[in-house]
Design a protein around this motif. Structure first.
Motif, PDB file in Angstrom:
ATOM      1  N   LEU A  77       0.677  -1.456  -0.585  1.00 26.64           N
ATOM      2  CA  LEU A  77       0.280  -0.292   0.176  1.00 26.64           C
ATOM      3  C   LEU A  77       0.822   1.402  -0.284  1.00 26.64           C
ATOM      4  CD1 LEU A  77      -2.757   0.970   0.345  1.00 26.64           C
ATOM      5  CD2 LEU A  77      -3.085   0.991   2.755  1.00 26.64           C
ATOM      6  N   VAL A  78       2.021   1.407   0.859  1.00 23.49           N
ATOM      7  CA  VAL A  78       2.390   2.296   0.703  1.00 23.49           C
ATOM      8  C   VAL A  78       3.517   2.283  -0.793  1.00 23.49           C
ATOM      9  CG1 VAL A  78       4.961   3.157   1.193  1.00 23.49           C
ATOM     10  CG2 VAL A  78       3.446   2.535   3.360  1.00 23.49           C
ATOM     11  N   ALA A  79       3.666   1.445  -1.231  1.00 26.66           N
ATOM     12  CA  ALA A  79       4.472   1.387  -2.671  1.00 26.66           C
ATOM     13  C   ALA A  79       3.272   2.300  -3.689  1.00 26.66           C
ATOM     14  CB  ALA A  79       4.717   0.185  -2.822  1.00 26.66           C
ATOM     15  N   ALA A  83       4.560   5.758  -5.197  1.00 29.61           N
ATOM     16  CA  ALA A  83       3.777   6.211  -7.120  1.00 29.61           C
ATOM     17  C   ALA A  83       2.524   6.657  -7.368  1.00 29.61           C
ATOM     18  CB  ALA A  83       3.826   4.681  -7.428  1.00 29.61           C
ATOM     19  N   ILE A  84       1.354   6.711  -7.186  1.00 28.26           N
ATOM     20  CA  ILE A  84       0.280   7.749  -6.989  1.00 28.26           C
ATOM     21  C   ILE A  84       1.088   9.306  -7.379  1.00 28.26           C
ATOM     22  CG2 ILE A  84      -2.210   8.593  -7.028  1.00 28.26           C
ATOM     23  CD1 ILE A  84      -2.104   5.067  -6.955  1.00 28.26           C
ATOM     24  N   THR A  91       2.629  14.652 -12.906  1.00 26.78           N
ATOM     25  CA  THR A  91       1.772  15.857 -13.518  1.00 26.78           C
ATOM     26  C   THR A  91       1.292  17.427 -13.111  1.00 26.78           C
ATOM     27  OG1 THR A  91       0.426  13.358 -14.281  1.00 26.78           O
ATOM     28  CG2 THR A  91      -0.547  15.606 -14.760  1.00 26.78           C
ATOM     29  N   LEU A  92       1.271  17.520 -12.547  1.00 21.77           N
ATOM     30  CA  LEU A  92       1.254  18.759 -11.492  1.00 21.77           C
ATOM     31  C   LEU A  92       2.171  19.926 -11.783  1.00 21.77           C
ATOM     32  CD1 LEU A  92      -1.380  20.613 -10.139  1.00 21.77           C
ATOM     33  CD2 LEU A  92      -0.160  19.767  -8.049  1.00 21.77           C
ATOM     34  N   SER A  93       3.344  19.565 -11.744  1.00 21.93           N
ATOM     35  CA  SER A  93       4.479  20.111 -12.596  1.00 21.93           C
ATOM     36  C   SER A  93       4.521  20.298 -13.255  1.00 21.93           C
ATOM     37  CB  SER A  93       5.915  19.597 -11.856  1.00 21.93           C
ATOM     38  OG  SER A  93       6.122  18.119 -12.685  1.00 21.93           O
ATOM     39  N   PHE A  94       4.111  19.770 -14.674  1.00 23.72           N
ATOM     40  CA  PHE A  94       4.586  19.444 -16.625  1.00 23.72           C
ATOM     41  C   PHE A  94       2.827  20.800 -16.691  1.00 23.72           C
ATOM     42  CE2 PHE A  94       6.514  15.531 -17.056  1.00 23.72           C
ATOM     43  CZ  PHE A  94       6.999  16.217 -17.344  1.00 23.72           C
ATOM     44  N   VAL A  95       2.055  20.715 -15.937  1.00 23.58           N
ATOM     45  CA  VAL A  95       0.803  21.501 -15.968  1.00 23.58           C
ATOM     46  C   VAL A  95       1.126  22.467 -15.506  1.00 23.58           C
ATOM     47  CG1 VAL A  95      -1.258  21.921 -15.602  1.00 23.58           C
ATOM     48  CG2 VAL A  95      -1.009  19.361 -15.765  1.00 23.58           C
ATOM     49  N   MET A  96       1.626  23.127 -14.419  1.00 30.10           N
ATOM     50  CA  MET A  96       1.926  24.017 -14.429  1.00 30.10           C
ATOM     51  C   MET A  96       2.879  25.255 -15.008  1.00 30.10           C
ATOM     52  SD  MET A  96      -0.285  25.196 -10.917  1.00 30.10           S
ATOM     53  CE  MET A  96       0.263  26.147  -9.994  1.00 30.10           C
ATOM     54  N   ASN A  97       3.898  24.300 -15.447  1.00 30.39           N
ATOM     55  CA  ASN A  97       4.530  24.985 -15.840  1.00 30.39           C
ATOM     56  C   ASN A  97       4.426  25.213 -17.669  1.00 30.39           C
ATOM     57  OD1 ASN A  97       7.224  24.602 -14.451  1.00 30.39           O
ATOM     58  ND2 ASN A  97       7.437  22.914 -14.939  1.00 30.39           N
TER      59      ASN A  97
END
Length: 99
Positions: A77-79, A83-84, A91-97
């Motif tokens: 569950l931790v792994a 990963a998620i 994904t969020l860093s690509f969208v914000m850039n």
């Protein structure tokens, strides 16, 4: 003959540890919310606070692993959660850039 009162037993130790758990979770989530708020509101990079939260989680996990109380399902569950979270952050860093 005077009777001695038992000051601490298994139940009181359990309740004490549970209260520490609630306190730890509260502090961790409060720091995370503070990081999110400052990042959005003031555009600050607060890696020092994030490292505190991450290290505290690693310390707890390492201690539990040392005493062999971690189950295989918890490790999976931790792994999966890590990963998620990584994919979401990427994904969020690509969208914000792009904005």
């Amino acid at each position: 003959m005077t009777k001695k009162m038992i000051e601490k037993d298994e139940r009181s130790t359990y309740i004490e540890n549970l209260s520490y758990s609630f306190g730890y979770k509260f502090i961790s989530f409060a720091i995370l919310l503070d990081v999110v708020y400052r990042a959005i509101r003031y555009n600050q990079a607060l890696w020092d606070l994030l490292i505190i939260v991450i290290l505290s989680g690693l310390i707890v996990t390492a201690y539990q692993h040392k005493h062999k109380i971690l189950g295989k399902t918890l490790i999976k569950l931790v792994a999966l959660t890590s990963a998620i979270a990584f994919l979401l952050a990427l994904t969020l860093s690509f969208v914000m850039n792009r904005i």
